[in-house]
Write a protein that holds these residues in place. Sequence first.
Motif, PDB file in Angstrom:
ATOM      1  N   THR A   9       0.763   1.186  -1.287  1.00 59.56           N
ATOM      2  CA  THR A   9       1.309   2.377  -0.654  1.00 59.56           C
ATOM      3  C   THR A   9       2.798   2.433  -0.973  1.00 59.56           C
ATOM      4  O   THR A   9       3.521   1.456  -0.760  1.00 59.56           O
ATOM      5  CB  THR A   9       1.092   2.329   0.872  1.00 59.56           C
ATOM      6  N   LEU A  10       3.235   3.573  -1.503  1.00 56.95           N
ATOM      7  CA  LEU A  10       4.610   3.735  -1.965  1.00 56.95           C
ATOM      8  C   LEU A  10       5.226   4.990  -1.360  1.00 56.95           C
ATOM      9  O   LEU A  10       4.518   5.883  -0.893  1.00 56.95           O
ATOM     10  CB  LEU A  10       4.637   3.877  -3.492  1.00 56.95           C
ATOM     11  N   THR A  11       6.534   5.061  -1.434  1.00 53.10           N
ATOM     12  CA  THR A  11       7.240   6.290  -1.086  1.00 53.10           C
ATOM     13  C   THR A  11       7.029   7.270  -2.231  1.00 53.10           C
ATOM     14  O   THR A  11       7.099   6.886  -3.405  1.00 53.10           O
ATOM     15  CB  THR A  11       8.749   6.010  -0.909  1.00 53.10           C
ATOM     16  N   ASP A  12       6.761   8.539  -1.910  1.00 55.09           N
ATOM     17  CA  ASP A  12       6.565   9.546  -2.952  1.00 55.09           C
ATOM     18  C   ASP A  12       7.701   9.506  -3.960  1.00 55.09           C
ATOM     19  O   ASP A  12       8.880   9.477  -3.588  1.00 55.09           O
ATOM     20  CB  ASP A  12       6.512  10.956  -2.348  1.00 55.09           C
ATOM     21  N   GLY A  13       7.350   9.498  -5.225  1.00 54.30           N
ATOM     22  CA  GLY A  13       8.340   9.564  -6.281  1.00 54.30           C
ATOM     23  C   GLY A  13       9.083   8.280  -6.569  1.00 54.30           C
ATOM     24  O   GLY A  13      10.081   8.305  -7.294  1.00 54.30           O
ATOM     25  N   ASP A  14       8.643   7.149  -6.042  1.00 50.35           N
ATOM     26  CA  ASP A  14       9.328   5.879  -6.267  1.00 50.35           C
ATOM     27  C   ASP A  14       8.905   5.299  -7.617  1.00 50.35           C
ATOM     28  O   ASP A  14       8.132   4.344  -7.701  1.00 50.35           O
ATOM     29  CB  ASP A  14       9.035   4.900  -5.137  1.00 50.35           C
ATOM     30  N   GLN A  15       9.428   5.896  -8.679  1.00 49.78           N
ATOM     31  CA  GLN A  15       9.049   5.485 -10.027  1.00 49.78           C
ATOM     32  C   GLN A  15       9.467   4.049 -10.332  1.00 49.78           C
ATOM     33  O   GLN A  15       8.794   3.341 -11.075  1.00 49.78           O
ATOM     34  CB  GLN A  15       9.645   6.437 -11.069  1.00 49.78           C
ATOM     35  N   LYS A  16      10.550   3.603  -9.738  1.00 51.77           N
ATOM     36  CA  LYS A  16      11.008   2.225  -9.947  1.00 51.77           C
ATOM     37  C   LYS A  16       9.953   1.229  -9.458  1.00 51.77           C
ATOM     38  O   LYS A  16       9.644   0.247 -10.136  1.00 51.77           O
ATOM     39  CB  LYS A  16      12.328   1.982  -9.232  1.00 51.77           C
ATOM     40  N   ALA A  17       9.369   1.482  -8.289  1.00 54.10           N
ATOM     41  CA  ALA A  17       8.327   0.602  -7.757  1.00 54.10           C
ATOM     42  C   ALA A  17       7.093   0.618  -8.653  1.00 54.10           C
ATOM     43  O   ALA A  17       6.500  -0.435  -8.922  1.00 54.10           O
ATOM     44  CB  ALA A  17       7.960   1.001  -6.338  1.00 54.10           C
ATOM     45  N   VAL A  18       6.712   1.796  -9.122  1.00 52.45           N
ATOM     46  CA  VAL A  18       5.564   1.907 -10.018  1.00 52.45           C
ATOM     47  C   VAL A  18       5.826   1.111 -11.292  1.00 52.45           C
ATOM     48  O   VAL A  18       4.980   0.335 -11.738  1.00 52.45           O
ATOM     49  CB  VAL A  18       5.255   3.387 -10.348  1.00 52.45           C
TER      50      VAL A  18
END
Length: 81
Positions: free
Chosen positions: A21-30
């Motif tokens: 589960t991620l914050t929307d738009g957290d491309q760094k985490a992805v």
Amino acid sequence: MSVLLIGDWDGPVLTVTESYTLTDGDQKAVDELLDGRDDLWAYEFLVDSHDEAIQRAYDQEVGPDPRGDLVDDVAGYQPTR
């Protein structure tokens, strides 16, 4: 929120082995979760729960193939067919 599913796509069967589960738009985490892992299936769904992401994965990736199946190794959720 969004849910990133990671797994293996082998012919008509998609096996989900990880869910985040991620914050929307957290491309760094992805990017960090996928770094160096080019041989797998991964998709981020803009939903609030793992179950919703699994259903979307089934609908978008597996459902069109009558031989297709989705196996949820994370939580065992069975998508509606």
